[in-house]
Design a protein around this motif. Sequence first.
Motif, PDB file in Angstrom:
ATOM      1  N   ASP A   1       0.847  -1.194   0.000  1.00  0.00           N
ATOM      2  CA  ASP A   1       0.000   0.000   0.000  1.00  0.00           C
ATOM      3  C   ASP A   1       0.887   1.250   0.000  1.00  0.00           C
ATOM      4  O   ASP A   1       1.724   1.424   0.882  1.00  0.00           O
ATOM      5  N   GLY A   2       0.734   2.093  -1.020  1.00  0.00           N
ATOM      6  CA  GLY A   2       1.534   3.311  -1.126  1.00  0.00           C
ATOM      7  C   GLY A   2       2.904   3.105  -1.744  1.00  0.00           C
ATOM      8  O   GLY A   2       3.655   4.067  -1.937  1.00  0.00           O
ATOM      9  N   MET A   3       3.249   1.867  -2.075  1.00  0.00           N
ATOM     10  CA  MET A   3       4.558   1.580  -2.672  1.00  0.00           C
ATOM     11  C   MET A   3       4.640   2.173  -4.085  1.00  0.00           C
ATOM     12  O   MET A   3       3.794   1.914  -4.927  1.00  0.00           O
ATOM     13  N   ARG A   4       5.658   2.976  -4.319  1.00  0.00           N
ATOM     14  CA  ARG A   4       5.862   3.561  -5.647  1.00  0.00           C
ATOM     15  C   ARG A   4       6.700   2.575  -6.464  1.00  0.00           C
ATOM     16  O   ARG A   4       7.830   2.256  -6.103  1.00  0.00           O
ATOM     17  N   VAL A   5       6.114   2.095  -7.553  1.00  0.00           N
ATOM     18  CA  VAL A   5       6.733   1.004  -8.295  1.00  0.00           C
ATOM     19  C   VAL A   5       6.813   1.330  -9.781  1.00  0.00           C
ATOM     20  O   VAL A   5       5.874   1.871 -10.364  1.00  0.00           O
ATOM     21  N   ARG A   6       7.954   0.997 -10.385  1.00  0.00           N
ATOM     22  CA  ARG A   6       8.066   1.122 -11.842  1.00  0.00           C
ATOM     23  C   ARG A   6       7.455  -0.154 -12.430  1.00  0.00           C
ATOM     24  O   ARG A   6       8.014  -1.249 -12.307  1.00  0.00           O
ATOM     25  N   ALA A   7       6.300  -0.009 -13.044  1.00  0.00           N
ATOM     26  CA  ALA A   7       5.623  -1.154 -13.648  1.00  0.00           C
ATOM     27  C   ALA A   7       4.712  -0.648 -14.749  1.00  0.00           C
ATOM     28  O   ALA A   7       4.075   0.391 -14.605  1.00  0.00           O
TER      29      ALA A   7
ATOM     30  N   VAL B   1       1.529   2.411  -6.227  1.00  0.00           N
ATOM     31  CA  VAL B   1       1.439   3.590  -7.095  1.00  0.00           C
ATOM     32  C   VAL B   1       2.387   3.376  -8.271  1.00  0.00           C
ATOM     33  O   VAL B   1       3.581   3.652  -8.184  1.00  0.00           O
ATOM     34  N   PRO B   2       1.875   2.826  -9.384  1.00  0.00           N
ATOM     35  CA  PRO B   2       2.765   2.522 -10.507  1.00  0.00           C
ATOM     36  C   PRO B   2       3.154   3.751 -11.311  1.00  0.00           C
ATOM     37  O   PRO B   2       2.368   4.696 -11.454  1.00  0.00           O
ATOM     38  N   THR B   3       4.373   3.744 -11.817  1.00  0.00           N
ATOM     39  CA  THR B   3       4.814   4.748 -12.778  1.00  0.00           C
ATOM     40  C   THR B   3       5.413   4.002 -13.955  1.00  0.00           C
ATOM     41  O   THR B   3       6.049   2.964 -13.777  1.00  0.00           O
ATOM     42  N   SER B   4       5.179   4.501 -15.159  1.00  0.00           N
ATOM     43  CA  SER B   4       5.632   3.763 -16.350  1.00  0.00           C
ATOM     44  C   SER B   4       6.850   4.424 -16.981  1.00  0.00           C
ATOM     45  O   SER B   4       6.921   4.562 -18.192  1.00  0.00           O
ATOM     46  N   VAL B   5       7.811   4.862 -16.161  1.00  0.00           N
ATOM     47  CA  VAL B   5       9.052   5.375 -16.752  1.00  0.00           C
ATOM     48  C   VAL B   5       9.660   4.263 -17.610  1.00  0.00           C
ATOM     49  O   VAL B   5       9.458   3.074 -17.333  1.00  0.00           O
ATOM     50  N   THR B   6      10.379   4.630 -18.648  1.00  0.00           N
ATOM     51  CA  THR B   6      10.964   3.618 -19.526  1.00  0.00           C
ATOM     52  C   THR B   6      12.028   2.832 -18.776  1.00  0.00           C
ATOM     53  O   THR B   6      12.540   3.266 -17.747  1.00  0.00           O
ATOM     54  N   SER B   7      12.366   1.687 -19.334  1.00  0.00           N
ATOM     55  CA  SER B   7      13.393   0.846 -18.708  1.00  0.00           C
ATOM     56  C   SER B   7      14.709   1.606 -18.556  1.00  0.00           C
ATOM     57  O   SER B   7      15.399   1.474 -17.547  1.00  0.00           O
ATOM     58  N   SER B   8      15.026   2.436 -19.534  1.00  0.00           N
ATOM     59  CA  SER B   8      16.285   3.201 -19.491  1.00  0.00           C
ATOM     60  C   SER B   8      16.293   4.236 -18.372  1.00  0.00           C
ATOM     61  O   SER B   8      17.351   4.663 -17.919  1.00  0.00           O
TER      62      SER B   8
ATOM     63  N   ALA C   1      14.706   3.740 -15.387  1.00  0.00           N
ATOM     64  CA  ALA C   1      14.358   3.096 -14.116  1.00  0.00           C
ATOM     65  C   ALA C   1      15.426   3.287 -13.044  1.00  0.00           C
ATOM     66  O   ALA C   1      15.107   3.539 -11.876  1.00  0.00           O
ATOM     67  N   TYR C   2      16.698   3.165 -13.432  1.00  0.00           N
ATOM     68  CA  TYR C   2      17.783   3.310 -12.449  1.00  0.00           C
ATOM     69  C   TYR C   2      17.743   4.699 -11.815  1.00  0.00           C
ATOM     70  O   TYR C   2      17.808   4.846 -10.595  1.00  0.00           O
ATOM     71  N   GLN C   3      17.609   5.707 -12.666  1.00  0.00           N
ATOM     72  CA  GLN C   3      17.584   7.090 -12.178  1.00  0.00           C
ATOM     73  C   GLN C   3      16.365   7.314 -11.268  1.00  0.00           C
ATOM     74  O   GLN C   3      16.456   7.993 -10.243  1.00  0.00           O
ATOM     75  N   ALA C   4      15.230   6.740 -11.645  1.00  0.00           N
ATOM     76  CA  ALA C   4      14.013   6.887 -10.839  1.00  0.00           C
ATOM     77  C   ALA C   4      14.203   6.257  -9.460  1.00  0.00           C
ATOM     78  O   ALA C   4      13.744   6.786  -8.446  1.00  0.00           O
ATOM     79  N   MET C   5      14.916   5.134  -9.448  1.00  0.00           N
ATOM     80  CA  MET C   5      15.177   4.456  -8.181  1.00  0.00           C
ATOM     81  C   MET C   5      16.216   5.230  -7.349  1.00  0.00           C
ATOM     82  O   MET C   5      16.049   5.424  -6.145  1.00  0.00           O
ATOM     83  N   GLU C   6      17.251   5.679  -8.016  1.00  0.00           N
ATOM     84  CA  GLU C   6      18.332   6.401  -7.330  1.00  0.00           C
ATOM     85  C   GLU C   6      17.831   7.707  -6.708  1.00  0.00           C
ATOM     86  O   GLU C   6      18.208   8.066  -5.597  1.00  0.00           O
ATOM     87  N   SER C   7      16.940   8.389  -7.423  1.00  0.00           N
ATOM     88  CA  SER C   7      16.451   9.685  -6.951  1.00  0.00           C
ATOM     89  C   SER C   7      15.270   9.563  -5.990  1.00  0.00           C
ATOM     90  O   SER C   7      14.790  10.558  -5.459  1.00  0.00           O
ATOM     91  N   GLY C   8      14.784   8.331  -5.798  1.00  0.00           N
ATOM     92  CA  GLY C   8      13.667   8.132  -4.874  1.00  0.00           C
ATOM     93  C   GLY C   8      12.301   8.375  -5.483  1.00  0.00           C
ATOM     94  O   GLY C   8      11.296   8.424  -4.771  1.00  0.00           O
ATOM     95  N   VAL C   9      12.231   8.529  -6.816  1.00  0.00           N
ATOM     96  CA  VAL C   9      10.929   8.682  -7.485  1.00  0.00           C
ATOM     97  C   VAL C   9      10.119   7.397  -7.304  1.00  0.00           C
ATOM     98  O   VAL C   9       8.897   7.433  -7.180  1.00  0.00           O
ATOM     99  N   VAL C  10      10.812   6.241  -7.307  1.00  0.00           N
ATOM    100  CA  VAL C  10      10.150   4.961  -7.036  1.00  0.00           C
ATOM    101  C   VAL C  10      10.886   4.245  -5.902  1.00  0.00           C
ATOM    102  O   VAL C  10      12.083   4.459  -5.687  1.00  0.00           O
ATOM    103  N   ASP C  11      10.146   3.405  -5.194  1.00  0.00           N
ATOM    104  CA  ASP C  11      10.735   2.580  -4.132  1.00  0.00           C
ATOM    105  C   ASP C  11      11.187   1.239  -4.688  1.00  0.00           C
ATOM    106  O   ASP C  11      12.118   0.624  -4.171  1.00  0.00           O
ATOM    107  N   THR C  12      10.471   0.785  -5.699  1.00  0.00           N
ATOM    108  CA  THR C  12      10.712  -0.550  -6.251  1.00  0.00           C
ATOM    109  C   THR C  12      10.626  -0.503  -7.776  1.00  0.00           C
ATOM    110  O   THR C  12       9.990   0.386  -8.354  1.00  0.00           O
ATOM    111  N   VAL C  13      11.254  -1.500  -8.402  1.00  0.00           N
ATOM    112  CA  VAL C  13      11.204  -1.631  -9.864  1.00  0.00           C
ATOM    113  C   VAL C  13      10.880  -3.080 -10.196  1.00  0.00           C
ATOM    114  O   VAL C  13      11.498  -4.009  -9.660  1.00  0.00           O
TER     115      VAL C  13
END
Length: 338
Positions: A162-168, A182-189, A191-203
């Motif tokens: 619940d509330g998990m920000r996930v790249r999916a 909370v899914p976000t559809s950033v491209t695979s390329s 994903a690393y930056q989204a994870m590093e910057s805290g935009v997502v918690d999981t990928v």
Amino acid sequence: MSTITAKLLAAGIAMTFVTEAAATEWNVSVWGKRRAFTEHIHKLAELVEEKTGGEFTMNISYGGLSKNRENLDGISIGAFEMAQFCAGYHADKNRAITVLELPFLGVANLDEEVAVSHAVYAHPAVAEEMAQWNAKMVMTSPMPQYNLVGTGDPRDELSEFDGMRVRATGGLGKAFSAVGGVPTSVTSSEAYQAMESGVVDTVAFAQHAHLSFGTINQADWWTANLNPGTVNCPVVVNIDSYDGLSDAHRAAFDESVDEAIDHYLANYGSLLERWDSVLEEKGVQKVMISDDELAKFREVAGKPIHDAWLADMAAQGLPAQELYDLVFSTLEKQRMSN
């Protein structure tokens, strides 16, 4: 100029035209970098070149021809001859094959993924929809079930999603939404930056992509058995380019597809065999989710999403039930043949 010289010159020019006419050079649009996910494309190019004595070649471009979300558009206008794309990148353009991205279909391995994908690709509704983009299906890019890498404390209970920000993307995104993610559809390329910057918690990725796009290097843990589904990423060709091939070149292309898939499966198999050692080497905790929690996930994010897909696609005039049933009848047939 002597008559003999003129004749030799004319013959040389004629030979040049014959050579140029016989040669076929295709541009192929993919993204990221060469990895397990693109090995069948390289193998197909290698086989075709070999079988045609170098007359039919493919230039494989990683991002130089198009963005990954625009590959189908590029195919439709003939900007390049062949490309790879993922259904979840633009579900409205390839509605029929999104059946393959439904969560919890129960596909157990890559051989089954190939079988169900190619059965669906061969359905007339898929061919008709792809033809709107001047695209012809060639082969799938089979991937194992996606699993999560994440930062912080492991999430091994449904309530923790619940509330998990996930790249999916695609059906996976819907599955995580159903359990409060909370899914976000950033491209695979990205994903690393989204994870590093805290935009997502999981990928959510298959193993090769966690390696290729570096998300494993940001991870504290990995869900070994969540297995919510996977994405479907076909390789397609421009119909005009395919139809324009000589009979010999088309035969070389067609007969190389199965060999290319076999190569992909063997290559991916070796990656899966060494996955546990990769986790250990990078200090990533392997998280096993209990059967009870998995059952809860399937109940919330399985059948309700399947039912919604069937209703939505049928309302749009697609043979939804037929496509859905085809997945399960193909799975049954594949398991009987094994």
